[in-house]
Design a protein around this motif. Structure first.
Motif, short mmCIF file in Angstrom:
data_model
loop_
_atom_site.label_atom_id
_atom_site.label_comp_id
_atom_site.label_asym_id
_atom_site.label_seq_id
_atom_site.Cartn_x
_atom_site.Cartn_y
_atom_site.Cartn_z
N VAL A 20 40.94 37.02 46.13
CA VAL A 20 41.43 37.89 45.05
C VAL A 20 42.89 38.21 45.31
CG1 VAL A 20 41.11 40.07 43.83
CG2 VAL A 20 39.12 38.89 44.80
N TRP A 21 43.71 38.01 44.28
CA TRP A 21 45.12 38.42 44.31
C TRP A 21 45.22 39.71 43.52
CZ3 TRP A 21 43.53 33.47 44.61
CH2 TRP A 21 44.22 32.60 45.46
N LEU A 22 45.73 40.77 44.16
CA LEU A 22 45.76 42.10 43.55
C LEU A 22 47.20 42.53 43.28
CD1 LEU A 22 43.17 43.63 45.98
CD2 LEU A 22 42.82 43.48 43.51
N ALA A 46 48.11 28.88 44.80
CA ALA A 46 48.62 30.22 45.13
C ALA A 46 49.91 30.56 44.41
CB ALA A 46 48.81 30.34 46.65
N GLU A 47 50.80 29.60 44.22
CA GLU A 47 52.08 29.91 43.57
C GLU A 47 51.86 30.42 42.15
OE1 GLU A 47 56.44 27.87 42.53
OE2 GLU A 47 54.86 26.67 43.46
N LEU A 48 51.02 29.73 41.39
CA LEU A 48 50.75 30.13 40.01
C LEU A 48 49.93 31.42 39.96
CD1 LEU A 48 50.85 29.56 36.97
CD2 LEU A 48 48.81 28.12 37.27
N LEU A 49 48.90 31.52 40.78
CA LEU A 49 48.04 32.70 40.74
C LEU A 49 48.78 33.94 41.21
CD1 LEU A 49 44.63 31.22 42.00
CD2 LEU A 49 45.74 31.06 39.76
N VAL A 58 44.74 41.10 37.97
CA VAL A 58 43.90 40.73 39.10
C VAL A 58 43.46 39.29 38.88
CG1 VAL A 58 41.71 41.12 40.28
CG2 VAL A 58 43.08 43.07 39.54
N VAL A 59 43.65 38.45 39.88
CA VAL A 59 43.27 37.04 39.79
C VAL A 59 42.25 36.75 40.89
CG1 VAL A 59 44.07 34.67 39.72
CG2 VAL A 59 45.59 36.52 38.97
N ARG A 195 52.45 21.98 39.01
CA ARG A 195 53.37 21.64 40.11
C ARG A 195 54.56 20.83 39.60
NH1 ARG A 195 49.27 19.93 45.06
NH2 ARG A 195 48.15 21.93 45.18
N ASP A 196 54.35 20.05 38.54
CA ASP A 196 55.45 19.28 37.98
C ASP A 196 56.55 20.19 37.44
OD1 ASP A 196 54.05 16.88 38.43
OD2 ASP A 196 53.07 16.99 36.48
#
Length: 239
Positions: A20-22, A46-49, A58-59, A195-196
């Motif tokens: 979970v990314w908070l 992780a970069e996008l989330l 919250v992801v 990523r592109d």
């Protein structure tokens, strides 16, 4: 922003450890549920989330038992069971993160097999808690079912050069959607459009979430400009 690791299990061999990314602050925040692709895991995105979490969402992304890269019994066909996993994890998250997530503002996103899983959540395994969806390199489930339930805006992100999920497969799924929908096309994009062109994909998808999950009409109005930055992508939509 901070991260947490939560342990869920749907029974038997379906352990679903979830990252979970908070965002900073006290919430409650909208929840974006994310499904990874084959031979992948949540941290690969992780970069996008993290960009979404930094923007105030919250992801949460589970590691699916039979399709992640170190699965003891890897089985690509197990994607058909993942929509049920997703529904289970969303329910568990609403308990584990009570007060932090807003149960009335939930969306689902995914890449490749995770996008196919997400399509399932809006069709044969419709989860009516979902208010919006994002399909990165996505197509229909192996046994397609009609999109069903309450209308929910869907955004497809597709590389024109994708040889894994072809442009035709993605656009075919897009054409089946009768709700507000958008198609972010990257003419030089591959199977990994996030990523592109990470900046364009992050900015466009974040404004999509701001519109669909927080009612930000200015964010909706920015979507065509977000997509057009740098001349590397374009957006068609019925938004």
């Amino acid at each position: 922003m901070q991260t947490r690791e939560l342990e869920f299990n749907r029974g038997g061999d379906r352990a679903l450890p979830t990252k979970v990314w908070l965002p900073a602050g006290s919430g409650p925040f909208p929840l974006i549920y994310f499904s990874h692709g084959l031979t992948s895991q949540p941290d690969d995105y992780a970069e996008l989330l993290s960009a979404w979490a930094t923007a105030g969402f919250v992801v949460a992304g589970p590691r699916y038992p039979n399709t992640w890269y170190e699965a003891p019994q890897f089985n690509a066909d197990d994607v058909v069971n993942q929509p049920a996993d997703a529904q289970f994890v969303i329910t568990e998250l609403l308990t584990a993160l009570a007060g932090t997530v807003d149960p009335q503002r939930i969306a689902a996103a995914g890449h490749s097999a995770g996008a196919i899983t997400t399509v399932g959540l809006f069709s044969g395994s419709r989860d009516e808690r979902l208010k919006a969806g994002l399909l990165i390199a996505g197509r229909q489930m192996p046994q397609p079912a009609p999109f069903t339930g309450p209308a929910a805006p869907l955004l497809f992100v597709q590389g024109k050069l994708d040889e894994t999920v072809t442009y035709e497969q993605a656009y075919g799924a897009y054409n089946e959607v009768t709700w507000p929908k958008g198609f972010l096309e990257l003419p030089q994009g591959t199977h990994l459009p996030h990523r592109d062109q990470p900046a364009v994909v992050a900015e466009t998808t974040t404004d999509f979430w701001r519109w669909t999950l927080t009612g930000d009409e200015a964010a909706k109005d920015r979507l065509p400009q977000d997509a057009a930055k740098g001349g590397v992508a374009g957006l068609s939509s019925t938004f």
